[in-house]
Design a protein around this motif. Structure first.
Motif, mmCIF file in Angstrom:
data_model
loop_
_atom_site.group_PDB
_atom_site.id
_atom_site.type_symbol
_atom_site.label_atom_id
_atom_site.label_comp_id
_atom_site.label_asym_id
_atom_site.label_seq_id
_atom_site.Cartn_x
_atom_site.Cartn_y
_atom_site.Cartn_z
ATOM 1 N N ILE A 18 0.847 -1.199 0.000
ATOM 2 C CA ILE A 18 0.000 0.000 0.000
ATOM 3 C C ILE A 18 0.880 1.246 0.000
ATOM 4 O O ILE A 18 0.639 2.203 -0.738
ATOM 5 N N HIS A 57 -1.602 -0.004 9.297
ATOM 6 C CA HIS A 57 -2.663 -0.206 8.305
ATOM 7 C C HIS A 57 -3.666 0.944 8.350
ATOM 8 O O HIS A 57 -4.108 1.450 7.310
ATOM 9 N N THR A 94 -4.560 3.607 5.171
ATOM 10 C CA THR A 94 -5.836 3.293 4.493
ATOM 11 C C THR A 94 -6.994 4.190 4.910
ATOM 12 O O THR A 94 -7.972 4.295 4.186
ATOM 13 N N ARG A 154 -3.024 9.842 3.346
ATOM 14 C CA ARG A 154 -2.504 8.470 3.469
ATOM 15 C C ARG A 154 -1.005 8.432 3.168
ATOM 16 O O ARG A 154 -0.253 7.697 3.803
#
Length: 199
Positions: free
Chosen positions: A78, A155, A159, A167
């Motif tokens: 991510i 996380h 997110t 982010r």
């Protein structure tokens, strides 16, 4: 089925279902699976699945080290997608003491160094709460458990931000903390270490 080169191919039905569902080509010759074979397969599958579900049995992964590695890869991907340079080993190579230090560093960044108001924090995390276990961190004796606590917080940071920029900023805070405890991260991202290190 037989292809245009007169080669005949056979598959286990569960394997062929996976190929069909993923719109994959024949894995042995990388050629597209012909439409007549797909049509025939749909009929066969429909008939069989009235009584049985056809699927490839997946072995459940229970090894905590592998599960941790998979979570780390997922979260670091991510960050990669947020255009940051990362390496999972920066995190996975940390021992228990280093993980405790990482928690303290990122908690300090989040709660103090950035001087975020409670309202500001809502831009980055849905409920505005991160790193709430600071009082009990020193009591952890399991590296795996503490690593998962950190990944839970990481996380959220990558997110839950309201915008991509939020982010991305969250990812930069994580990486800044990593540069303090990981020499490899520091070597790769020296500018983040300079901005994060308060000693």
């Amino acid at each position: 089925y037989t292809d245009t080169n007169n080669n005949t191919w056979g598959f286990h039905i569960a394997t062929f279902k996976e190929l069909f569902m993923n719109k994959s080509s024949n894995p042995y010759n990388t050629c597209p699976i012909p439409s007549h074979a797909i049509f025939k397969f749909k009929q066969l599958l429909s008939s069989i699945e009235k009584n049985n579900i056809i699927q490839i049995k997946q072995d459940a992964i229970t090894c905590p080290h592998i599960l941790l590695q998979q979570r780390c890869i997922s979260i670091f991907q991510i960050m990669d997608n947020l255009k940051q340079y990362t390496q999972c080993k920066w995190f996975l190579d940390l021992n228990l003491l280093q993980l405790k230090e990482l928690y303290k560093q990122v908690e300090d960044i989040w709660n103090y160094r950035l001087q975020l108001t409670n309202q500001d924090k809502l831009n980055y995390v849905t409920n505005g709460l991160l790193f709430t276990e600071i009082q009990s961190i020193n009591a952890y004796t399991s590296r795996i458990k503490l690593a998962n606590v950190l990944l839970n917080n990481f996380h959220k940071l990558v997110t839950e931000g309201k915008t991509v920029q939020d982010r991305t900023t969250g990812a930069l805070w994580i990486l800044s903390g990593l540069t303090i405890v990981s020499q490899d991260a520091r070597n790769a991202l020296p500018w983040l270490f300079q901005s994060a290190n308060v000693y």
